[in-house]
Design an enzyme around this catalytic site. Structure first.
Site, PDB file in Angstrom:
ATOM      1  N   CYS A 356     -35.638  53.225 -28.740  1.00  0.00           N
ATOM      2  CA  CYS A 356     -35.519  52.356 -27.553  1.00  0.00           C
ATOM      3  C   CYS A 356     -34.076  51.927 -27.270  1.00  0.00           C
ATOM      4  CB  CYS A 356     -36.334  51.083 -27.730  1.00  0.00           C
ATOM      5  SG  CYS A 356     -38.039  51.315 -28.164  1.00  0.00           S
TER       6      CYS A 356
HETATM    7  O1  KQY Z   1     -39.954  51.174 -26.079  1.00  0.00           O
HETATM    8  C1  KQY Z   1     -38.819  51.067 -25.681  1.00  0.00           C
HETATM    9  N1  KQY Z   1     -38.242  52.134 -25.193  1.00  0.00           N
HETATM   10  C2  KQY Z   1     -38.073  49.794 -25.503  1.00  0.00           C
HETATM   11  C3  KQY Z   1     -38.676  48.559 -26.005  1.00  0.00           C
HETATM   12  C4  KQY Z   1     -38.212  47.411 -25.180  1.00  0.00           C
HETATM   13  C5  KQY Z   1     -38.649  46.116 -25.702  1.00  0.00           C
HETATM   14  C6  KQY Z   1     -38.197  44.997 -24.847  1.00  0.00           C
HETATM   15  N2  KQY Z   1     -38.121  43.784 -25.550  1.00  0.00           N
END
Ligand code: KQY
Length: 367
Positions: A356
């Site tokens: 992420c």
């Molecule tokens: O799953 C993702 N690509 C990002 C997670 C984002 C979490 C926001 N707090």
């Protein structure tokens, strides 16, 4: 100077490469928000710096940071990491950065999706999010890559592709009324084909239990090579993740990809269950309009949230009881790549993980 194009990647002969294809580099963003990152984001900064260092061994890394944090970021990062000034609302580069697409001549362009902080006024995680929504365009300008503005709300963590015509995603996220409610499933599929240059969309149902992204695929399942997928799993039938992963497994085993292959599924047993401790929660500062994080909250922990860099895989270390097994599974499905673990609890506390916070730039020349 980057141009905004009116056509679509598919119409122009572009496709999203798989993450394992050669990278020119990777973008990340420095953590700062006090409602996401505890203790003034110090522990998260250490974790982000370790991820940047692990990726930076094998490819160039660029870190964005606000003027207030740029000195701190510079001091914490290896010298080889480029630090550029850019203000964002948080640090989830996978979701706010562009999705790069390439053509057969090696030209690279970027897709700039509409971003609404994982749900906008209907369950979004914070407001405002305009600086996050502007990040992809700013990065394409720096990369000198032309831009397609996509007509749907989508975060990069909501898609995984095999680079050979197939994309994996979840209904929980892309069909959620808080993303692009005026589009039917068929219309979303049409936009995925246009923007990613794919033919086949494999829909899984729900993502990881209590994942605040509304079930991003990058926490649930991902391609590790064409025809082969890793899936987060639990053997505990009483765990709320069990039915979700079982449903995903059944759908994957029933699916056929764009090249007519059946999918082979490898299971990565989930960590924990893990939850936020009282002292971790005490280090957070509430910001009006943002999601509250509380002691005892179950964390959406998954080993699927790893990043494939040139020559290596950077995986989250989350739970001593399961880390070694996850590392063995990944070493088995990525022969020829080093599997490098980074202590990632601090990233998990913010609601995501290593995948992420990273966005790869495929090899090629920008236009
Ligand atoms: O799953 C993702 N690509 C990002 C997670 C984002 C979490 C926001 N707090």
């Amino acid at each position: 100077m980057s141009r905004t194009l009116e056509s679509t990647p598919a119409a122009d002969g572009f496709r999203m490469p798989a993450e394992w294809e050669r990278h020119a580099g990777t973008w990340m963003a420095w953590p700062e928000r006090p409602d996401t990152w505890r203790d003034g984001a110090g522990p998260a900064g250490t974790a982000f710096a370790r991820v940047a260092a692990a990726i930076g061994i094998s490819e160039p890394v660029t870190m964005t940071a606000s003027p207030a944090a740029i000195e701190r970021a510079r001091a914490a990062l290896p010298e080889a990491v480029r630090v550029v000034e850019l203000v964002t609302d948080d640090a989830w580069m996978r979701d706010i950065g562009p999705t790069f697409v390439v053509d057969d001549a090696g030209t690279r362009r970027g897709v700039d999706w509409i971003f609404n902080a994982w749900g906008g006024r209907d369950g979004g995680l914070y407001s405002p999010w305009d600086r996050d929504d502007a990040a992809a365009s700013a990065i394409l300008e720096i990369e000198g890559a032309d831009r397609y503005r996509a007509p749907i709300v989508l975060e990069g963590g909501a898609i995984h592709t095999d680079g050979e015509g197939t994309v994996l995603t979840t209904e929980e996220c892309l069909l959620n009324p808080n993303r692009t409610p005026h589009c039917s499933q068929a219309e979303i599929e049409h936009h995925l084909r246009d923007c990613l240059g794919v033919e086949t969309i494999v829909w899984l149902g729900a993502g990881v239990f209590l994942d605040e992204t509304d079930g991003h695929i990058d926490n649930l399942a991902c391609f590790v090579r064409p025809g082969v997928v890793a899936l987060t799993w639990t053997d505990d039938r009483d765990d709320p993740q069990y039915d979700r992963s079982l449903d995903a497994r059944r759908r994957l085993e029933a699916a056929t990809d764009a090249r007519g292959r059946s999918l082979e599924v490898h299971l990565l047993h989930q960590p924990g269950p893990l939850s936020m401790t009282a002292s971790e929660a005490a280090g957070l500062r509430k910001v009006a309009g943002s999601k509250a994080r509380r002691a005892g909250d179950r964390l959406a922990a998954s080993y699927v949230n790893f990043f494939i860099a040139n020559g290596r895989v950077v995986m989250p270390l989350l739970d001593e009881r399961h880390d070694d097994h996850a590392r063995e599974v990944l070493a088995g499905v990525f022969p020829g790549r080093d599997v490098v673990g980074v202590d990632a609890r601090e990233i998990l506390l913010g609601g995501g993980n290593i995948h992420c916070i990273t966005q790869q730039v495929p090899a090629g020349a920008s236009s």
